[in-house]
Design a protein around this motif. Structure first.
Motif, mmCIF file in Angstrom:
data_model
loop_
_atom_site.group_PDB
_atom_site.id
_atom_site.type_symbol
_atom_site.label_atom_id
_atom_site.label_comp_id
_atom_site.label_asym_id
_atom_site.label_seq_id
_atom_site.Cartn_x
_atom_site.Cartn_y
_atom_site.Cartn_z
ATOM 1 N N ASN A 511 0.781 -1.197 0.113
ATOM 2 C CA ASN A 511 -0.052 -0.085 0.042
ATOM 3 C C ASN A 511 0.901 1.281 -0.078
ATOM 4 N N ASN A 515 1.378 4.412 -2.924
ATOM 5 C CA ASN A 515 1.343 5.729 -2.646
ATOM 6 C C ASN A 515 2.650 6.435 -2.989
ATOM 7 N N LYS A 578 -6.661 11.576 -5.518
ATOM 8 C CA LYS A 578 -6.673 10.948 -6.810
ATOM 9 C C LYS A 578 -7.689 11.055 -7.518
ATOM 10 N N GLY A 587 -6.406 3.343 1.623
ATOM 11 C CA GLY A 587 -4.845 3.016 1.992
ATOM 12 C C GLY A 587 -4.037 3.165 3.381
#
Ligand SMILES: Nc1ncnc2c1ncn2[C@@H]1O[C@H](COP(=O)(O)OP(=O)(O)OP(=O)(O)O)[C@@H](O)[C@H]1O
Ligand SMILES: [Mg+2]
Length: 758
Positions: A511, A515, A578, A587
């Motif tokens: 995760n 990112n 995003k 996340g």
């Protein structure tokens, strides 16, 4: 210092004035006593001089008395001469001359008519003066009993000088009386002064009854025959003897003593110049006063000097002490006076203390603002953190509740799809069911993530090697991240074991790395590192770990970084920057949920354009292993054939789908809607072999129901189903097997087979 107090002391007498007063207070009585003593001495001196003079005057009178006595004796002897009876003047003359041949006395005989019959002053046979008469001052008469009389001084006609006459009456039985007289010159008394050895400066005077000078010890030129001053005459008239202040005939102010003969009235006077008597005493008095004044002056000067020697250092001290309130005092200076030195030392010490305290105060004041600002900032931060924590908790509860309900729904959806797929044979229909199941499973994954955030996910916690998990994640990432970016992995060699769930930790690293990748353009670096860390101070943010030992996983990138506003919200579920469809915003919440559930924490170090580092802390474990989940057992559907199972769930959809699943596995199902109903069934139905009980129910909870069932029948196999909403409460009341919704038929078969076979 108090202004008023200060001005009021300005009018108070100073040290100098006080010392001068002190010295004067000592000296003035002393000088006065000395003056008194001198005065007394003067008085005594004067008294003694006066006594001496009085005695001298008396002695003078005695000497003259004796002289006169001799004349009387002479006259009395001659008075008995027979020649006087017979008027034989020639024979008497001879006799008289014989008797007075020595000395300066002569003899004169007067007859009753006052004529001279004999006069030894004249040469023998010389004619006698006719009218000479009797000497002045004689008061002689019949009644005087023949005693001798002394005349006053007078100028003798024969002698041609001042003379005095002594007269005796001579009674004759057959003739008229005669007067027998002895004459003496006034100057003959001068002999007296030779015998009296009185001081040069003194003046002795013999005066007759009229106070006419007969003789004088000094300066007698022209004095004989002069009258004494009226003042002196008055003194003599009043008192037989005494002392008085007068002026002599030659005009000298004097102290005079006198003595008067009561018999013939002559006075004997002794005079001493006043200047002489007073002079001595006055001189000593003068010196006394002069010395006294000098002592007073000297004393005052000494006092002023001494006061200066006190006042100067005291004034300096006062000035210094005033200055000391401004700055640190220097070492005390010696003043030459012990007490003032002690005062200076004490003042200096006090000054030092004051200066220290002032400095401390200034420091305190200076630091106060800084500290206040710091505290204000801390407070604001704490408030913000608290608000953030409360917000996250609220979100957590919300997502937990939603996930729980979702799990029940998904249980029904997936369970029914499971049942349906077993009954369908048409491949097309089966594909529809598979697509529906895939969507359901995506939903289940989402609720799993939500549960992870709300720290309610099922974890298989054990002491694990974090390095291993990082390595596994890195292997997964090589293809996804490593193509466009450089991936660096660094695991410290002596890494401690830490508590974690291997799958979840791997997922977490993936995760974070994703990112990192998303934040960078091509050619960036993603660095994953694992190391040992000891936290000594608790960071204020709620996400940060508390004090203790941790294994830290740090994922860094060289990407765009985050603004503070973004950092503040990244742990909120569904927060993403995003585009839609690219990021779910779950996340980091999941990462935080995992770390917190394991007892660790998360820190983010980032700034816009500076890249980001996310650090995850997992608590250190003593040794690897422990808390391992039970191993998989092979499903043995045969065991479940014909077994009577009690199913308890308040949710009708879950109840029906689960009941169908159990029946498909060959079980005979007895249904109950609540814990109370379940206990009833248990009592009625002795055939029951196991129970599947939902945890969250109104009335008796699943845990309580399980306890009730086992109270009826100890060791009765019970499995609890849960939608995760109340994992903590479950852990408190139930330590037996648990089924997490949604579960598949396969899961159910395994779990039920295991509890029944045990
Ligand atoms: N390494 C990073 N660099 C820059 N921004 C980051 C980084 N990691 C997270 N972020 C920011 O935090 C936001 C939340 O991240 P998070 O991982 O929770 O969700 P997401 O990545 O947007 O979606 P997903 O659920 O797919 O992970 C991101 O949208 C991004 O703005
Ligand atoms: Mg993400």
């Amino acid at each position: 210092m108090n202004d008023e107090a200060f001005t009021s002391t300005q009018h108070a007498p100073g040290l100098r004035a006080r010392l001068v007063v002190l010295v004067l207070a000592v000296l003035i009585p002393a000088v006065m006593t000395a003056g008194l003593l001198m005065w007394t001495v003067y008085r005594q001196q004067r008294q003694s001089v006066e006594r001496q003079m009085t005695e001298t005057a008396r002695a003078l009178s005695l000497v003259v008395d004796r002289e006169i006595g001799q004349k009387e004796v002479l006259l009395e002897a001659l008075a008995s001469s027979p020649y006087l009876l017979t008027n034989d003047w020639a024979a008497f003359d001879a006799q008289a001359r014989q008797a007075t041949r020595r000395g300066d006395t002569w003899v004169v005989v007067f007859d009753a008519d006052g004529l001279q019959r004999v006069n030894t002053r004249l040469p023998l046979g010389a004619p006698l003066p006719k009218g000479a008469g009797r000497a002045p001052g004689l008061t002689w008469s019949q009644t005087d009993n023949g005693r001798m009389q002394v005349s006053n001084v007078f100028h003798g006609s024969v002698a041609k000088e001042y003379i005095v006459s002594f007269n005796v009456p001579v009674e004759r039985p057959n003739a008229r009386p005669l007067i027998l007289a002895a004459g003496a010159t006034a100057s003959s008394f001068g002999q007296v002064w030779m015998d009296q050895h009185f001081p040069q400066s003194w003046t002795g005077t013999i005066a007759d009854a009229r106070n006419v000078v007969v003789s004088r010890s000094r300066n007698d030129d022209g004095m004989v025959g002069r009258s004494a001053s009226p003042v002196m005459a008055e003194h003599i008239r009043r008192q037989l003897s005494g002392v008085a202040e007068t002026t002599t005939l030659d005009g000298v102010p004097s102290v005079t003593a006198w003595s008067r003969s009561p018999d013939y009235g002559w006075a004997f006077i002794v005079a001493a110049p006043r200047s002489e008597i007073a002079g001595q005493a006055r001189q000593s008095l003068f010196w006394g006063v002069a010395l006294g004044a000098a002592f007073l002056g000297l004393g005052a000067i000494l006092a002023i000097y001494a006061a200066r020697s006190f006042a100067k250092p005291v004034e300096r001290l006062a000035a210094a002490a005033l200055a000391w309130t401004e700055k640190r005092p220097p070492a005390p200076f010696p003043t030459g006076t012990r007490e003032i030195d002690a005062l200076a030392a004490a003042l200096s010490e006090a000054g030092t203390k004051v200066a220290d305290q002032r400095a401390e105060l200034l420091n305190l004041n200076a630091s106060l603002e800084v500290r206040v600002a710091e505290r204000t900032r801390e407070l604001a931060e704490a408030t913000e953190n608290l608000a953030q924590a409360q917000k996250m908790e609220a979100i957590g509860r919300l997502t937990g509740g939603v996930a729980h309900d979702f799990n029940n729904l998904l249980m029904a959806v997936l369970g029914n799809l499971d049942l349906l797929s077993r009954r369908l044979t048409e491949p097309r229909h089966l594909r529809y069911v598979d697509q529906a199941r895939a969507a359901g499973e995506r939903g289940a994954k989402l609720t799993g993530q939500l549960l992870a955030f709300s720290r309610r996910q099922r974890l298989e916690v054990k002491a694990m090697d974090i390095g291993e998990a990082v390595g596994a994640a890195a292997a997964l990432l090589r293809s996804t991240v490593g193509a466009a970016h450089r991936l660096e992995v660094e695991v410290a060699p002596d890494l401690w074991p830490a508590f974690g769930d291997a799958t979840q930790v791997e997922l977490m690293v993936v995760n974070l790395a994703l990112n990192a990748r998303d934040a960078m353009g091509a050619g960036g670096v993603v660095a994953i590192a694992a190391s040992n860390v000891t936290i000594a101070d608790r960071a204020p943010r709620g996400e940060a770990p508390s004090v203790g030992d941790y294994v830290m996983i740090a994922v860094s990138d060289t990407g765009e970084g985050m603004t503070p506003e973004v950092v503040a919200r990244v742990f909120e579920p569904f927060f993403t920057t995003k585009p839609v469809g690219k990021g779910s915003g779950l996340g980091l919440p999941q990462v935080l949920g995992l770390a917190k559930q394991l007892g660790g924490g998360v820190e983010i170090d980032t700034a816009p354009g500076q890249g980001s580092t996310v650090r995850v802390y997992l608590p250190r474990a003593e040794a690897l292993g422990g808390l391992e989940s039970a191993g998989e057992i092979a499903p043995d559907a045969a065991i479940l054939k014909g077994v009577r199972v009690l199913l308890v769930d308040d949710d009708v959809r879950v109840r029906s789908v689960t009941a169908q699943m159990l029946q498909d596995l060959g079980c005979r199902v007895s249904l109950a809607e609540s814990g109370e109903q379940a206990l009833e069934r248990m009592r009625e139905d002795s055939d029951l072999r196991a129970a599947l009980v939902d945890f969250a129910m109104p009335g008796l909870s699943g845990g309580e129901t399980a306890v009730g069932l086992r109270w009826e029948r100890p060791d009765f196999p019970v499995v609890i189903m849960t939608g995760y909403a109340d994992l903590e409460e479950l852990a408190e009341t139930w330590s037996g097997p648990v089924m997490h919704k949604p579960f598949s038929m396969l899961d159910l078969a395994r779990q039920m087979a295991r509890v029944i076979s045990e």
